[in-house]
Design a protein around this motif. Structure first.
Motif, PDB file in Angstrom:
ATOM      1  N   ILE A 135      43.885  51.390  40.848  1.00  0.00           N
ATOM      2  CA  ILE A 135      42.100  51.771  41.010  1.00  0.00           C
ATOM      3  C   ILE A 135      42.272  53.026  39.627  1.00  0.00           C
ATOM      4  CG2 ILE A 135      39.809  53.106  41.401  1.00  0.00           C
ATOM      5  CD1 ILE A 135      40.982  51.022  42.926  1.00  0.00           C
ATOM      6  N   ALA A 136      41.042  52.702  38.543  1.00  0.00           N
ATOM      7  CA  ALA A 136      40.674  53.764  37.288  1.00  0.00           C
ATOM      8  C   ALA A 136      39.380  53.674  37.341  1.00  0.00           C
ATOM      9  CB  ALA A 136      41.305  52.868  36.180  1.00  0.00           C
ATOM     10  N   ILE A 137      38.892  55.241  37.001  1.00  0.00           N
ATOM     11  CA  ILE A 137      37.842  55.231  37.344  1.00  0.00           C
ATOM     12  C   ILE A 137      37.208  55.448  35.981  1.00  0.00           C
ATOM     13  CG2 ILE A 137      36.234  57.200  38.216  1.00  0.00           C
ATOM     14  CD1 ILE A 137      37.635  56.066  39.615  1.00  0.00           C
ATOM     15  N   ALA A 170      46.221  45.024  33.699  1.00  0.00           N
ATOM     16  CA  ALA A 170      46.038  44.024  35.376  1.00  0.00           C
ATOM     17  C   ALA A 170      46.469  42.683  35.339  1.00  0.00           C
ATOM     18  CB  ALA A 170      44.545  44.251  35.680  1.00  0.00           C
ATOM     19  N   LEU A 171      46.230  42.185  34.022  1.00  0.00           N
ATOM     20  CA  LEU A 171      46.713  41.051  34.161  1.00  0.00           C
ATOM     21  C   LEU A 171      48.309  40.909  34.138  1.00  0.00           C
ATOM     22  CD1 LEU A 171      44.660  39.556  31.446  1.00  0.00           C
ATOM     23  CD2 LEU A 171      44.171  39.035  34.023  1.00  0.00           C
ATOM     24  N   LEU A 181      41.189  47.246  40.176  1.00  0.00           N
ATOM     25  CA  LEU A 181      40.144  47.598  39.447  1.00  0.00           C
ATOM     26  C   LEU A 181      39.132  48.647  39.399  1.00  0.00           C
ATOM     27  CD1 LEU A 181      38.206  46.641  43.112  1.00  0.00           C
ATOM     28  CD2 LEU A 181      38.598  45.068  41.698  1.00  0.00           C
ATOM     29  N   LEU A 182      38.519  48.711  37.444  1.00  0.00           N
ATOM     30  CA  LEU A 182      37.514  49.440  37.454  1.00  0.00           C
ATOM     31  C   LEU A 182      36.420  50.142  37.996  1.00  0.00           C
ATOM     32  CD1 LEU A 182      38.968  48.011  34.124  1.00  0.00           C
ATOM     33  CD2 LEU A 182      39.165  50.722  33.671  1.00  0.00           C
ATOM     34  N   PHE A 183      36.560  51.748  38.103  1.00  0.00           N
ATOM     35  CA  PHE A 183      34.879  51.654  38.325  1.00  0.00           C
ATOM     36  C   PHE A 183      34.521  52.744  37.686  1.00  0.00           C
ATOM     37  CE2 PHE A 183      36.891  51.055  42.894  1.00  0.00           C
ATOM     38  CZ  PHE A 183      36.938  50.032  42.943  1.00  0.00           C
ATOM     39  N   THR A 220      40.796  40.124  39.995  1.00  0.00           N
ATOM     40  CA  THR A 220      41.133  41.146  39.615  1.00  0.00           C
ATOM     41  C   THR A 220      40.922  41.856  37.595  1.00  0.00           C
ATOM     42  OG1 THR A 220      43.812  42.500  39.423  1.00  0.00           O
ATOM     43  CG2 THR A 220      43.704  40.486  38.610  1.00  0.00           C
ATOM     44  N   GLY A 221      40.993  43.408  37.974  1.00  0.00           N
ATOM     45  CA  GLY A 221      40.282  43.789  36.357  1.00  0.00           C
ATOM     46  C   GLY A 221      39.222  43.981  36.184  1.00  0.00           C
TER      47      GLY A 221
END
Length: 233
Positions: A135-137, A170-171, A181-183, A220-221
């Motif tokens: 997870i990346a914010i 992610a790929l 996931l990017l949030f 994903t991604g």
């Protein structure tokens, strides 16, 4: 039964601290990082209350510090790696105000380059887990199509770069079963978000954690907000 493990990078305040609090409530073993653990009063209070919390020093822009941190975790598995560390840099960077190279470089270094370095160095530990979540914010300010007000060159561009690199990463790692996931956490009442923000930390973090429970319902991604809405790139 062994508890699952989450690692929160940038955990001493705001959204990062909120992740630590709620993950502990969910029974996760939590590995939290910050630059100066001795000064992280809120984190230390949590550690005094819970044996599930570990605190490690990490300056995210220091590759030697990252390597030392990673070696301390050798042999462990991280179910959820949450990369939250970030900086806004200088305020008011736009046409008519000074655009300083060192500010641009520092913001990129923290928000984008350090994030991909951390992901790459720790991904084997994520791969060894059951959940396998990265997870990346990010930020709505990383969306080029959403930009209607200009300014904030360093912060905007660094979050756009973060999105591009994490999506590509992610790929690259999806074949290992890792889901990314990017949030966008929303406009949150933190030191960075300010007092006029729309939601509190608990609401933002709760929303993102709920989405992690069903992470594989999203490609994903994906770039999503804390309530599950798809963000424009």
């Amino acid at each position: 039964m062994t508890s699952k493990t989450a690692c929160v990078i940038g955990a001493n305040r705001g959204i990062g601290l909120g992740f630590v609090e709620q993950l502990l409530e969910q029974g996760y073993q939590v590995i939290a990082t910050c630059r100066h653990p001795a000064k992280a009063k809120a984190l230390n209070k949590l550690m005094n209350k819970s044996v599930l919390l570990e605190i490690y020093p990490l300056e995210v822009t220091d590759d030697k510090a990252l390597e030392a941190f990673a070696k301390q975790l050798d042999g462990r598995a991280i179910d959820r790696l949450i990369i939250n560390a970030g900086t806004a840099g200088k305020i008011g960077v736009r046409h008519g105000n000074p655009i300083k190279r060192n500010n641009l470089q520092q913001v990129f270094n923290v928000n984008a380059i350090s994030a991909i370095k951390i992901a790459d160095r720790l991904i084997d530990l994520v791969s060894a887990s059951n959940e396998k979540l990265l997870i990346a914010i990010s930020s709505i300010m990383g969306s080029i199509s959403d930009n209607t007000s200009g300014g904030s060159y360093a912060y905007r561009a660094s979050k756009t770069a973060l999105n591009a690199m994490i999506y590509s990463f992610a790929l690259d790692v999806r074949g290992e079963g890792i889901h990314t996931l990017l949030f966008y956490p929303g406009w949150v009442k933190t030191d960075m978000g300010g007092p006029n923000a729309l939601i509190d930390v608990a609401t933002s973090v709760s929303g993102m954690l709920n989405m992690m429970e069903n992470a594989r319902e999203y490609a994903t991604g994906s770039f999503l907000d804390y309530a599950g809405a798809k963000m424009d790139w």
